[in-house]
Design a protein around this motif. Structure first.
Motif, PDB file in Angstrom:
ATOM      1  N   ASN A  30       0.904  -1.154   0.066  1.00 49.39           N
ATOM      2  CA  ASN A  30       0.005   0.067  -0.105  1.00 49.39           C
ATOM      3  C   ASN A  30       0.851   1.436   0.211  1.00 49.39           C
ATOM      4  N   ASN A  59      -1.299   3.658  -3.862  1.00 48.87           N
ATOM      5  CA  ASN A  59      -1.473   2.429  -3.103  1.00 48.87           C
ATOM      6  C   ASN A  59      -0.940   1.143  -3.781  1.00 48.87           C
ATOM      7  N   SER A  85       1.314  -2.245  -4.146  1.00 48.54           N
ATOM      8  CA  SER A  85       1.760  -3.555  -3.569  1.00 48.54           C
ATOM      9  C   SER A  85       2.303  -4.603  -4.420  1.00 48.54           C
ATOM     10  N   GLY A 109       2.598   3.587   3.715  1.00 49.45           N
ATOM     11  CA  GLY A 109       2.698   2.352   3.145  1.00 49.45           C
ATOM     12  C   GLY A 109       4.018   1.718   4.001  1.00 49.45           C
TER      13      GLY A 109
END
Ligand code: ATP
Length: 235
Positions: free
Chosen positions: A6, A19, A21, A56
Motif C-alpha cells: 500500500n 496504493n 503493493s 505504506g
C-alpha cells in the motif's frame, strides 16, 4: 526479499504512486514496466530511501526500512543503478569502482577480488581503467554503473532503464549481463520501457499506468497478453 504494501508517494499535490503493493522473491528477476511518467523511477527511488513515501510499508529482508538511511540500505544489501547512470564523470573507471566498494569497508584483498569479478564480467572496463568515466561511451557507462553497484555486494539490485539510449547490440549485451548476474544468485528488480526485452528475461512482471499497477503476472503470460502486446510490445 522485498515486500511493498500500500505504498503512496506524492510530489506536492501530485499523487505519483497510488496504493501500490508488490513483492520480489529471492533469486527472481521482477520487472516493472510502463510508459513515461508511470512512476517506475519514483518507486525505485522510494525503495532506496531517496524519496520519502506518504504512507505504506516496505520490508527488505523482512525488515521495515522506514527509518533506514540511503547509505545503510547499501550496506544492508540493496544496490541501485539509477536512471541515466550517474557515474562520476570526472573520476576514472577505477575510482568509480572504488566508490562502489566504499560502503563495504572491504580490505585490499577483498577489494581486488571484487575488482577481478567486475573485470571478468566487463572486460571493456579493464581496458579503460584509467580513462575518465565521462569519456566512456553510453554502453560502457552503463557497464560501469552496474559494475560499481556489484562492488557493494548487493543481494538485490534495482536497475533503472539499463537499456536506455543504447544501440541494439549493446542492449543485447546488457540484458545478457543482467541474466548472468541473476544466475550467480543476485535478485533483480528491473525497471524498463523496453517491455519486450525485460519480459524475456524476467520471472514476473507488473505493469504500471499513471501510478497504479494495472496488470501483474508471470512474464511468460504477460508476453502473450493481448492488451500488453498492443500497448507495450508494438502490436
Ligand atoms: P520515465 O520512464 O519517463 O522515467 P517513470 O515511470 O520513471 O517515467 P517517474 O519519473 O517516476 O516516472 O514519474 C512519475 C510521475 O511523478 C510523473 O508524472 C512525474 O512528472 C512526476 N514526478 C517525478 N519526479 C518529480 C518531482 N521531483 N517533482 C514533481 N513531480 C515529479
Amino acid at each position: 526479499m522485498l515486500e511493498v504494501k500500500n505504498l503512496n508517494v506524492h510530489y506536492g499535490s501530485i499523487h505519483a504512486i497510488k496504493n501500490i503493493s508488490f513483492d520480489v522473491k529471492q533469486g527472481e528477476i521482477v520487472t516493472l514496466i510502463g510508459a513515461n511518467g508511470a512512476g517506475k523511477t519514483t518507486i525505485l527511488q522510494t525503495l532506496s530511501r531517496m524519496i520519502k513515501p506518504t504512507d505504506g510499508m516496505i520490508l527488505f529482508k523482512e525488515q521495515d526500512i522506514e527509518k533506514v538511511s540511503p547509505q545503510k540500505m547499501v550496506s544492508m544489501g540493496m544496490g541501485h543503478v539509477p536512471e541515466g547512470r550517474r557515474i562520476f564523470a570526472q573520476m576514472t573507471v577505477l575510482e568509480n569502482l572504488e566508490m562502489g566498494a566504499y560502503s563495504r569497508k572491504s580490505n585490499k584483498a577483498e577489494f581486488n577480488k571484487d575488482l577481478e569479478l567486475v573485470f571478468k564480467r566487463f572486460p571493456r572496463l579493464k581496458e579503460r581503467i584509467k580513462q575518465l568515466a565521462g569519456t566512456l561511451s553510453g554502453g560502457e557507462q552503463q557497464m560501469l554503473a552496474i559494475g560499481r553497484t556489484i562492488m557493494s555486494h548487493p543481494e538485490l539490485i534495482l536497475l533503472d532503464e539499463p537499456s536506455m539510449g543504447l544501440a541494439p547490440i549493446l542492449v543485447d549485451e546488457i540484458f545478457n549481463i543482467i541474466e548472468e548476474i541473476n544466475k550467480t544468485g543476485t535478485t533483480i528488480l528491473l525497471v524498463e520501457q523496453n517491455a519486450n526485452r525485460a519480459l524475456q528475461i524476467a520471472d514476473r512482471g507488473y505493469v504500471l499506468e499513471t501510478g497504479k499497477i494495472v496488470i501483474q503476472g508471470k512474464a511468460k503470460d504477460l508476453i502473450e497478453n493481448d492488451d500488453i502486446k498492443k500497448a507495450y510490445l508494438g502490436g
